[in-house]
Design a protein around this motif. Sequence first.
Motif, short mmCIF file in Angstrom:
data_model
loop_
_atom_site.label_atom_id
_atom_site.label_comp_id
_atom_site.label_asym_id
_atom_site.label_seq_id
_atom_site.Cartn_x
_atom_site.Cartn_y
_atom_site.Cartn_z
N ASN A 169 0.68 -1.36 -0.17
CA ASN A 169 0.03 0.06 -0.04
C ASN A 169 1.03 1.25 -0.04
OD1 ASN A 169 -2.61 -1.40 0.60
ND2 ASN A 169 -1.49 -2.13 2.23
N PRO A 170 1.57 1.51 -1.23
CA PRO A 170 2.58 2.47 -1.14
C PRO A 170 1.88 3.74 -1.20
CG PRO A 170 2.74 1.64 -3.15
CD PRO A 170 1.74 0.78 -2.22
N ASP A 171 2.65 4.95 -0.78
CA ASP A 171 2.06 6.40 -1.18
C ASP A 171 2.90 6.76 -2.51
OD1 ASP A 171 4.74 6.94 -0.36
OD2 ASP A 171 4.02 7.92 1.43
N VAL A 186 9.22 -2.67 -15.55
CA VAL A 186 9.25 -2.52 -14.22
C VAL A 186 7.97 -2.21 -13.84
CG1 VAL A 186 10.24 -1.35 -12.34
CG2 VAL A 186 11.69 -1.92 -14.24
N SER A 187 6.99 -1.13 -14.56
CA SER A 187 5.97 -0.53 -14.28
C SER A 187 4.84 -1.98 -14.37
CB SER A 187 5.53 0.44 -15.06
OG SER A 187 6.30 1.57 -15.01
N VAL A 193 -1.03 -2.84 -8.00
CA VAL A 193 -0.96 -2.23 -6.74
C VAL A 193 -1.63 -0.56 -7.10
CG1 VAL A 193 0.75 -1.00 -5.23
CG2 VAL A 193 1.30 -3.26 -6.04
N ASP A 194 -2.40 -0.40 -6.22
CA ASP A 194 -3.11 0.83 -6.28
C ASP A 194 -2.27 2.25 -5.99
OD1 ASP A 194 -5.16 2.60 -6.66
OD2 ASP A 194 -6.12 2.40 -5.03
N CYS A 195 -1.47 2.60 -7.06
CA CYS A 195 -0.54 3.77 -6.79
C CYS A 195 -0.01 4.34 -8.04
CB CYS A 195 0.41 3.38 -5.82
SG CYS A 195 1.53 4.68 -5.34
N GLU A 196 -0.20 5.76 -8.10
CA GLU A 196 0.45 6.33 -9.27
C GLU A 196 1.92 6.05 -9.30
OE1 GLU A 196 0.79 10.98 -11.23
OE2 GLU A 196 -0.40 10.43 -9.36
#
Length: 431
Positions: A169-171, A186-187, A193-196
Motif C-alpha cells: 500500500n505505497p504512497d 518495471v511498471s 498495486v493501487d498507486c500512481e
Amino acid sequence: MRISIIGSGYVGSVTAACFAALGHEVICIDIDEKKVSQINDGYPPVWEEGLEDLMQKHVGKNLIATSDYEYAVQNTDISFICVGTPSGNDGGIDLSIVGAASKSLGSAIASKSGYHVVVVKSTVVPGTTEDVVLPLIEEYSGRIAGEGFGVAMNPEFLREGRAVDDFMNPDKIVVGAIDERSGALVSELYRDVDCEITYTNPKTAEMIKYTNNSLLATKISFANEIGNICKKLGIDTYEVMNAVGKDFRLSPNFLNSGAGFGGSCFPKDVRALIGKAKEMDYYPSLLESVMEVNELQPLQMVELLQEKIPDLSGKTISVLGLAFKGNTDDIRESRSIPVIKKLLELGAEVKTYDPLASENMENVFDTITYCESSVESLRDADACLIMTEWDEFRDLDEAFSLMKGNLVIDGRHLIDPEALSTEIEYVGICW
C-alpha cells in the motif's frame, strides 16, 4: 512476470515475498547458503511483521531461493539489486557489494539469449545506476544497455516494522529508467498495486530517495531542537508541535521530540548525501546540523540522569529498549548504543530489556545484563531510561515500584506520570 531478487536483507526479503504475493514468480539470489536454505524452508532471514506468513504461503509455489546467478537469470526476466550499501569511514556509501552483484549479473546475462532488465533497488547516491551498475553489466555481459539489456532505478520507501504493508500500500512508486522499454517492464510489476507511478531518469530516482529520507530526518532533528529549547523554557513541546502540525503545509508526522533517529536508512542516507555534496565542492550546512543534533540528542538522557544522580559509579540503570524503534529487532544506529556506552564509561551497571533486539545488541555490548522482561530489568534499579517506543512500556506502572530508586527518564514520550498508581520522579527528555 518472472523476477530474481539479489540480496535477502530487509529490502530483498520483503520485495521478494510481496512480489510473490502479487502473483509473480520470484527467485531470491544470495551467496549465503544458510539464508538460501532458510528461505526455502519458508523462514525469512530478517524479522519483519507479516513477512514470515507471506513466505510460508508462497515458498515452493512461486518463491524459491538459490545461490546460482546463472540459474536465476536464465529463468527470470527482471533482476532487482537489493544488496546492502553500508557507510564507509568517510560517511560515503560502500558500493562494493553493488559492484559485485552487477558483475555477477553481467556474467549471467552474457549467456542468456533474451532481453533482461536490471533494476537497482538498493539505496545509492545519484549517478550510481548509470555510472557504476550499467558500465559493469555492459563489461561483463558484452552487451549494450538499451539494446541487449535494460536498466532502471526503483527506490524503496519501506519503514522497518511496517515494510510489508508499505510495499503493498505505497504512497508513491518511482521508476527511473534509461529507456521506455525498461520503464514499462518495471511498471508492469506493480499493475495490481493501487498507486500512481512517477516516471523519471535513474539519477533523479536516486535523488528522490535521498531527499525523502533527509527531509524526514530534518523534521525529527528540528523537532528535537525545538524540544530542547522548550525544556529550558518549561514548555510542553508536544503541545507546541500538536498545534504546529495542524498546518496543512506541514503535517504532524515526524514532529515528535525524543532521543533522536536511528536505523539503517536515515543516518546513512543523510551522511551519504552530505558526502556526495562535498564531492562537488558544496557544503550542506543544514544536513550537517541535522546529524549534529541527532548525535548529541541521546546523550542528553545521560545528562538528565546525572542532574539527579551525579555519581553513577556502581549505580544500576535500567535501559528499556534496544532496537532503533519499536516493532523491529534492528539495532543499527540505535540511540541506545551511545547511551549505554556513556553509562558504562561512567561506571554504571546496565540492565536492559527489549522484546526483540537483545540478541543483536549482545554483539555490541557483552558486559551488560540482558533481561527477559521489563519487570526484571527494573527490579532494584536506581533509575530507568526509556529508549524505544515499544507499546508495552506504556503500561509498566506497578513495575516501577520494584525499583530501588524512583527516577524514570522518558526518551519517547510513552509515560503519563499522572495516570500511574506508583509514584515516580518523571523526567522527559524534551518536555
